[in-house]
Design a protein around this motif. Structure first.
Motif, mmCIF file in Angstrom:
data_model
loop_
_atom_site.group_PDB
_atom_site.id
_atom_site.type_symbol
_atom_site.label_atom_id
_atom_site.label_comp_id
_atom_site.label_asym_id
_atom_site.label_seq_id
_atom_site.Cartn_x
_atom_site.Cartn_y
_atom_site.Cartn_z
ATOM 1 N N ALA A 61 -5.952 32.170 -30.316
ATOM 2 C CA ALA A 61 -5.314 30.939 -29.865
ATOM 3 C C ALA A 61 -3.818 30.982 -30.144
ATOM 4 O O ALA A 61 -3.376 31.510 -31.156
ATOM 5 N N ASP A 62 -3.045 30.435 -29.223
ATOM 6 C CA ASP A 62 -1.603 30.307 -29.384
ATOM 7 C C ASP A 62 -1.346 28.902 -29.939
ATOM 8 O O ASP A 62 -1.526 27.912 -29.231
ATOM 9 N N MET A 80 -4.163 27.966 -20.224
ATOM 10 C CA MET A 80 -5.355 27.677 -19.466
ATOM 11 C C MET A 80 -6.602 27.879 -20.334
ATOM 12 O O MET A 80 -7.548 27.115 -20.221
ATOM 13 N N LYS A 81 -6.552 28.896 -21.176
ATOM 14 C CA LYS A 81 -7.719 29.159 -22.023
ATOM 15 C C LYS A 81 -7.942 28.030 -23.012
ATOM 16 O O LYS A 81 -9.078 27.686 -23.332
ATOM 17 N N HIS A 82 -6.862 27.405 -23.453
ATOM 18 C CA HIS A 82 -6.983 26.290 -24.386
ATOM 19 C C HIS A 82 -7.621 25.085 -23.705
ATOM 20 O O HIS A 82 -8.477 24.404 -24.282
ATOM 21 N N LEU A 83 -7.197 24.830 -22.480
ATOM 22 C CA LEU A 83 -7.759 23.715 -21.725
ATOM 23 C C LEU A 83 -9.232 23.960 -21.419
ATOM 24 O O LEU A 83 -10.052 23.054 -21.509
ATOM 25 N N ALA A 84 -9.571 25.199 -21.094
ATOM 26 C CA ALA A 84 -10.966 25.531 -20.810
ATOM 27 C C ALA A 84 -11.837 25.288 -22.047
ATOM 28 O O ALA A 84 -12.934 24.729 -21.942
ATOM 29 N N ALA A 85 -11.335 25.674 -23.196
ATOM 30 C CA ALA A 85 -12.086 25.446 -24.442
ATOM 31 C C ALA A 85 -12.205 23.951 -24.722
ATOM 32 O O ALA A 85 -13.265 23.467 -25.138
ATOM 33 N N TYR A 86 -11.141 23.203 -24.467
ATOM 34 C CA TYR A 86 -11.150 21.751 -24.652
ATOM 35 C C TYR A 86 -12.214 21.105 -23.757
ATOM 36 O O TYR A 86 -12.993 20.264 -24.200
ATOM 37 N N LEU A 87 -12.255 21.543 -22.500
ATOM 38 C CA LEU A 87 -13.234 20.999 -21.555
ATOM 39 C C LEU A 87 -14.663 21.383 -21.939
ATOM 40 O O LEU A 87 -15.580 20.576 -21.801
ATOM 41 N N LEU A 88 -14.852 22.604 -22.410
ATOM 42 C CA LEU A 88 -16.183 23.025 -22.861
ATOM 43 C C LEU A 88 -16.664 22.166 -24.028
ATOM 44 O O LEU A 88 -17.829 21.765 -24.081
ATOM 45 N N LEU A 89 -15.760 21.909 -24.954
ATOM 46 C CA LEU A 89 -16.118 21.061 -26.090
ATOM 47 C C LEU A 89 -16.440 19.639 -25.625
ATOM 48 O O LEU A 89 -17.357 19.005 -26.138
ATOM 49 N N GLY A 90 -15.699 19.162 -24.632
ATOM 50 C CA GLY A 90 -15.972 17.846 -24.071
ATOM 51 C C GLY A 90 -17.331 17.779 -23.412
ATOM 52 O O GLY A 90 -18.068 16.795 -23.560
ATOM 53 N N LEU A 91 -17.693 18.834 -22.712
ATOM 54 C CA LEU A 91 -19.021 18.892 -22.084
ATOM 55 C C LEU A 91 -20.126 18.932 -23.135
ATOM 56 O O LEU A 91 -21.228 18.440 -22.914
ATOM 57 N N GLY A 92 -19.804 19.513 -24.264
ATOM 58 C CA GLY A 92 -20.775 19.611 -25.351
ATOM 59 C C GLY A 92 -20.912 18.329 -26.159
ATOM 60 O O GLY A 92 -21.707 18.279 -27.089
ATOM 61 N N GLY A 93 -20.126 17.306 -25.826
ATOM 62 C CA GLY A 93 -20.246 16.034 -26.515
ATOM 63 C C GLY A 93 -19.101 15.705 -27.451
ATOM 64 O O GLY A 93 -19.022 14.597 -27.962
ATOM 65 N N ASN A 94 -18.196 16.638 -27.686
ATOM 66 C CA ASN A 94 -17.052 16.394 -28.558
ATOM 67 C C ASN A 94 -15.945 15.754 -27.719
ATOM 68 O O ASN A 94 -15.209 16.433 -27.012
ATOM 69 N N THR A 95 -15.817 14.435 -27.776
ATOM 70 C CA THR A 95 -14.869 13.728 -26.914
ATOM 71 C C THR A 95 -13.430 13.853 -27.378
ATOM 72 O O THR A 95 -12.516 13.579 -26.606
ATOM 73 N N SER A 96 -13.215 14.278 -28.596
ATOM 74 C CA SER A 96 -11.858 14.432 -29.112
ATOM 75 C C SER A 96 -11.766 15.720 -29.936
ATOM 76 O O SER A 96 -11.702 15.690 -31.164
#
Length: 112
Positions: A34-35, A1-17
């Protein structure tokens, strides 16, 4: 879940990939390790997919899931095999109202 949360935060910040190193740096910035195995699996599952479409898809699936308390189970219907006289309505018992005791009977009142 923490990995997905970080992924979503980066997406909100403009990093689409976001890459694995991007996600690791976000997690490490808040003191979380990170695991690698889970992170690789997440990135593999999300590769080439639009996160906004996935969220919309998931929301539609979630909307179809029943939620809220169902309360208790419904009352069971009366069984027909209870006996031959089961169809007759039970006679109503006469309600006998008990005479309330008054304070006068005790010789004093509650707030005297």
């Amino acid at each position: 879940m923490k990995h997905l949360a970080a992924y979503l935060l980066l997406g909100l910040g403009g990093n689409t990939s976001p890459s694995a190193s991007d996600i690791k740096s976000v997690l490490e910035s808040v003191g979380i390790e990170a695991d690698d195995e889970r992170l690789d699996k997440l990135l593999e599952e999300l590769k080439g997919k639009d996160i906004n479409e996935l969220i919309a898809e998931g929301s539609a699936k979630l909307a179809s899931v029943p939620s809220g308390g169902g309360g208790g189970g419904g009352a069971a219907a009366a069984g027909g095999a209870a006996g031959g006289d089961a169809a007759e309505a039970p006679k109503e018992e006469e309600k006998v109202e008990e005479k309330e005791e008054s304070d006068d009977d005790m010789g004093f009142g509650l707030f005297d």
